[in-house]
Every structure is written in C-alpha cells, then in structure tokens.
Design an enzyme around this catalytic site. Structure first.
Site, PDB file in Angstrom:
ATOM      1  CG  ASP A 401      -1.833   1.159   1.305  1.00 28.24           C
ATOM      2  OD1 ASP A 401      -2.711   1.251   0.445  1.00 28.24           O
ATOM      3  OD2 ASP A 401      -1.677   1.992   2.228  1.00 28.24           O
ATOM      4  CD  GLU A 430      -2.291   2.228  -3.467  1.00 24.31           C
ATOM      5  OE1 GLU A 430      -3.458   2.631  -3.585  1.00 24.31           O
ATOM      6  OE2 GLU A 430      -1.649   2.316  -2.401  1.00 24.31           O
TER       7      GLU A 430
END
Length: 692
Positions: A401, A430
């Site tokens: 993330d 990400e």
C-alpha cells in the site's frame, strides 16, 4: 530493540524466522542509476511521487553509519547529506563511488548519474542474458526504444563482487567464487530501468561452471494468475464476519477459477468493525499493531487456517502490507507526541513532521489520522524489516500500500530479502501513477492505472445510463452514501488522470494504454494488474451501467496482464464497500465472468505470453474496438471485438474467422471473401480461421 512491550502480543515476533538482505552485511545494495536533476532524495510531501535514499542494509538502530564520496567526475562538488540514511544529488553526469562506513567495515556503492533527460522522449528497455562457453561468461543484451532511437548499453558489476568484467565484455568462470550480479542499462535520450543476471558458481576446479539466473523474473505461478480482491470485513457473512466465514466462502472463488486472493488489511487497526462510512468504513489501513490480527476477525490460528484452506484449493494469499504510515493511535505515535511518555525521545524520530511543536505530522492528502513513518531512521527500517520477515513466513506475497511513499531503496532491500529466502514470493505495488522504477528488482507486478483510468473515461463517454447508487446492493437505502462521498471520492479523485495524453474518445484507447507501457520503459519482466474497480474506486456498474461494465471486465481478461476482480464485481454489488451480496447474485453477470475466466485460463492466445496485434477494422460507433492476440509458441490466434455502449455494434474485419463466439457458442458474424461483419453486444472472441 525493545519495541515488543508496545505491541499487543510482545512474544509473537520471537518465533519469526529472521531473514537476511544481501550477504548479511550492511552493504547498501546494488548500483544506483539516476539523473542529475532527480538524484537520490526523500522529500517531505511530493504526494504520489516515488522517493529514494541511501541506507545500510540489515540496519542496526544503535549503530553509527557515515557516507562519503570516494570518487566523482571532474567538477563535481556533490556530497551525501549527514546521517546514517542520506540523500545524494549528483551535479555532474558520470560515475560516482560512495563509501558507507559501517560497524562491519567500509562498503562501496556505484552511482551512475545520467544527464537531465527529455521527459517527453520514450524510455528505452533492455534485456540481459548470458551464456557460458570455453570457460567464460558471455553477456548479451538487447536494447529497444519506441521510435527511431539507437540505445547504447552499459554493463556494471555489483559492488559487493570483485571487478570481474574484462575489457572484452566477458567474465572468466574461474573469477566467480560467489553469486555475482551483473547489470545492463540502455542509454538513449533517457536511460532504462536496469536488467540483471546473477551468475551462481557450480562445481570446482576443471569442473567449475556457473548457472545463469534472472533475478527480476516473477514467480511462475503469478504470471497467468487471476486475482480476487476482497474488502476483508465486508466479504464474509454479514452476521458473522470472521476469518472462518471467509474460509466458508472459498468455494465461490474455487468455482470461479481464482488463483490469488488479495486480502485488504486484517491487522488491529483504528478503522475496525463499526467504523462509519464517512471515515471509509472498516478498511484497516491505519494499523495500531503490526503483529496482531483484528480479534473481531479471529485469532492468528484462524488466519493461518484460512491460508491453509486457500492453499488446499490452489489459491495463493497476498497480504496488504501497510508500512508507509500507522494510525495516530498506534502506541509508537502516542509515545512520539506525548512528552511525558518514557519513550517519547525515541519514538518522536519514528515519524516525519511538518511541525513537531504543533504536532503536525507529515501526511498525504490531508489524511491527518495516518502519520507517515520516518525511513530516515535506521531503527524504523530495522523494525519494518522484522514486520516483513514475520508476514513473509505466513503468506505468499505482499501488495504494498502507498508503495510510492516508501523509499525505493527499502523496496530493493525487501525484494532481495524475501526473494533470497523464497524465489516464489510475490510482490505487487500500489504506485499511482505507476512508476517504471518499481520494476526490475523491486516489484513483480504493478497496478495498471493507465488502463484503469482509460476504462473510467470510456465508461463516462459511452455509459448506457447510470445505476442508482444511492441504494446498497441488497436494495436498501444507504444513509451513509452522502457522507461516504466526502471521504471516499477524495481517495478516488487522487488516483485519476493516468491516461492523460491518450485519446480516450474512442474505444481503441485501451490498445494505446497497453502500448504505452513500452513507451514508458517498463521492465520487460514487469507484470500488470488489470482492474475495473477496487476498494478506492466507485463501482463501475453503478457509475457507468451494465453494458460498459461487461465490456470493461472483458478488457481485463483479453488484454495482456493479470485480470483482477474486486469482490462482488461479478455478482452485482453496487456500493464500493458494501457487504457481499451472498443471497442476491446477479446470475447473468456471474455467468459472464465465469466464461471470461474459463477462456482466459484455458486458451494460450489470451495469456501472458501472447502478443497483442492491431488489426484493420471498421465500426459504426466509437464505443467499439477490435484487436487480435497470438500465442507465439502454438501460432494460435484470436480476434476480440468489444463494445462499451448500449445495444449492438457492428464491427467489420478484413480477415477470415470462425464465426462462433468462444465465450457464448453463438454465431455472431456473416460475410464472404474473407470479410466478416460481427454483431457485438459487449464482447466476442473468435478463432482466426486456419490458426490451429
């Protein structure tokens, strides 16, 4: 490091296998390839832009480290910043040698600085290979670039190995007495992401030889995977959402043919069950304990049983690793802001600050509740590497993330650390907009934000009428909908405009999005996650209607990359974080995705190794497009036609095809003399005549 007393379960990490980065020393990793305008810097702010630094590997928070310049180009006055984790901005193109003074000795690091590039120029790609013959290793590299460029190739041997590369570009086998990494970089108007081979010694004396390993290749199991993301606390049974009830629902994933289950965060977090939707619902992205699962979901044993149940069905499990930030209720942060806390002086430096006196932490997008961790502190890095070690032992991969918020150097170390222990371990980043620097030794797969944003814009252009998204997927009014828009749309709005520069007024923009990967210079081994929606976006069905959603889903299963379904995309869920609609499946939608998955998994012409080919076609609407996929090994070739709008499009192609749609079994065309007129509602997939 006595951090354990601040964890909910202080004894848990003691059972974690300790991994090593590199050779176990503090050497700071492979050579660095940068430009003089960007350098190696880790600024505060710079939302959604990658950052970097110089840092010792296998760091000891109590040790002393110092960076200096040993060698630099003439006229350079560049020096690293002070501190154990440093920044460095080369001021003259050329080669630099930096020295890291560490407790285990002096380590040298090569930094190759290229001139400031023309950012509009395409970035080259390079593929490096090697063969062994006549007692020598022969390197061979192929460079390419979009357009008429002619890239040069430069070779570098990892600083941790002796300088074994000879003037003729070969390496004596006798000089390789330990695994040796060699890098190639293509240089045109810009420089490429490096590629590498690792030369591993085998045998002794006259029997000595080396094996050639390609360390940047992804695990084989990941290349053709179909990924399924669940919002962990909304996927299981509504009345009893636990790891156990997620396991009870795995039959659905097995029937679909899912290969990889991506679980959104399930650790103890500020946003657990009961979090209102105006704060994003129970999303779990603000961690309060990295070693404890949310007790409302179950125990660590329950999680491990879920992973085992997935493995029994041939499904790998990916853990959502959230290490850019913590919750502001994490014990570390509470100690950092409380001057009366006995560990205040220590933990104050675990976070980045805009203004410490005002307790104004460095955050992104105004998200005050998730302060950013300070990777300039070796103690933070050491702690987070232990977190990586702990979870790498329990799952098959990480989805990182906010990967762009963590320095590139740290991801390079993580890749080396987990890959050295388990070559099957998988890493997905990400980084939005996607950054090619994340490939080639940092992550195997990247979110394809360019294709996603293209699909969003096509949906807006050709939607057949928006669904009423003021209702939840079970048909009841959602009183939190208006409040949800404030928090959640702020997230989605930040992750847009990735398709800027592409013509998204016609459906063939999806082909430009894929071709754009090469222009951006993505690493040849990089894989791409293709998605219509995820936990940060609105539901495509609710926003753009049924026809567009069917077509967009088909795009992700027929273009090169790994398709991903966000839970409920296949069953008709319309709220971005609604509970799964277990008792109210849209069976027609489900059948559509079952057919797509089955064809994608069984036909090599739709899989990762198949080429994408543009073909001549005529259409009666800008909402339709046609292309071909070809498997180079078998020669099998398929023609795909897609339509995002309502009704039926007519797509005319100038080649013979078998007119039976491989998805539905129905006849969709008519024509003579090699020309075919196809009737396309959303998608047809046809075998090219004679391609057996």
């Amino acid at each position: 490091m006595d951090w354990r007393r601040l964890c909910a379960d202080g004894g848990e990490p003691d059972s974690t296998p300790r991994l090593e980065s590199g050779d176990g020393s503090h050497h700071p990793g492979p050579p660095r390839f940068v430009t003089v305008d960007e350098g190696i810097v880790d600024p505060t702010g710079n939302e959604m832009e990658a950052r970097d630094d110089l840092a010792p590997w296998n760091p000891d928070g109590d040790a002393t480290y110092d960076w200096t310049v040993l060698d630099s180009p003439a006229d350079s006055t560049a020096t690293p910043t002070d501190g154990p984790v440093a920044e460095f901005e080369p001021d003259v193109p050329g080669e630099y040698t930096l020295a890291l003074e560490a407790p285990d000795g002096t380590h040298e690091l090569a930094v190759r600085a290229f001139p400031e590039p023309d950012d509009d120029a395409p970035r080259p790609q390079v593929e490096l290979d090697a063969t062994v013959a006549d007692g020598r290793v022969h390197l061979s590299a192929t460079a390419s670039v979009v357009g008429d460029g002619n890239p040069d190739i430069e070779f570098y041997v990892d600083d941790r190995n002796e300088d074994v590369l000879e003037a003729d570009g070969t390496i004596p086998v006798s000089a390789i007495d330990e695994p040796t990494r060699v890098y190639a970089v293509a240089v045109d108007e810009r420089h490429s992401v490096p590629d590498a081979v690792e030369l591993v010694p085998d045998g002794e004396g006259t029997e000595a030889t080396v094996s050639v390993v390609h360390p940047f290749e992804p695990p084989e199991w990941a290349v053709n995977s179909v990924v399924y993301e669940i919002f962990t606390r909304r996927f299981p049974d509504r009345d009893d959402p636990t790891f156990e009830t997620i396991a009870d629902r795995l039959d659905h994933l097995e029937r679909l043919g899912i290969d990889v289950l991506w679980l959104t965060p399930f650790l103890e977090a500020e946003s657990g069950f009961g979090t209102p939707m105006e704060f994003g619902g129970p999303h779990g992205y603000n961690t309060t304990d990295y070693y404890s699962v949310d007790p409302d979901l179950g125990t660590m044993a329950d999680l491990e049983a879920l992973v085992d149940a997935c493995h029994d069905r041939g499904i790998r499990v990916v853990f959502d690793l959230v290490i850019n930030h913590t919750a502001d209720t994490h014990p570390f942060y509470e100690a950092a802001v409380d001057e009366t806390h006995p560990d205040h002086d220590r933990y104050r430096d675990w976070y980045r600050w805009e203004d410490f006196d005002e307790r104004d932490a460095d955050t992104y997008f105004g998200w005050d509740g998730i302060p950013n961790l300070n990777y300039g502190n070796p103690e933070v890095r050491a702690y987070l590497l232990e977190v990586v070690d702990f979870w790498a032992d329990k799952v098959d991969g990480f989805r990182a993330d906010v990967a762009w918020g963590v320095p590139l150097s740290f991801w390079t170390e993580v890749y080396d650390r987990v890959g050295g222990s388990d070559s099957e371990f998988f890493l997905l980043d990400e980084t939005l907009p996607s950054d090619t620097e994340m490939g080639g030794g940092r992550f195997h797969m990247h979110h394809d934000d360019v294709l996603h944003d293209t699909l969003e814009q096509l949906g807006e252009s050709f939607a057949d009428g928006r669904a009423d998204d003021s209702r939840t997927s079970d048909g009841t009014d959602d009183p939190a909908d208006e409040a949800t828009a404030t928090e959640e749309d702020a997230v989605a709005d930040e992750f847009t405009d990735s398709a800027a520069g592409l013509d998204t007024t016609t459906a063939d923009a999806i082909l430009e999005a894929v071709e754009n990967r090469q222009r951006r210079g993505s690493h040849p081994d990089s894989q791409w996650l293709l998605y219509v929606e995820n936990h940060d976006t609105d539901r495509y069905l609710a926003e753009h209607g049924r026809a567009a959603q069917l077509a967009a889903g088909a795009v992700t299963f027929t273009l090169p990359g790994s398709p991903m379904l966000y839970y409920g995309q296949e069953t008709g869920v319309t709220g971005r974080r609604d509970p799964m609609n277990w008792d109210a499946f849209d069976e027609e939608l489900l059948e559509h995705y079952e057919r797509l998955i089955d064809l994608r998994k069984t036909d090599p012409a739709l899989q990762a190794g198949a080429e994408l080919e543009r073909i001549p076609y005529d259409v009666d609407t800008d909402a339709a497009v046609a292309f071909a996929r070809r498997d180079p090994e078998s020669g099998r070739r398929l023609v795909v036609a897609l339509h995002f709008g309502a009704g039926t499009a007519t797509v005319e192609i100038d080649e013979p095809v078998v007119e039976t749609d491989l998805l539905t079994g129905s006849n969709v065309g008519d024509g003579v003399d090699g020309q075919r007129s196809l009737s396309v509602e959303t998608v047809v997939v046809l075998e090219s005549d004679g391609s057996h």
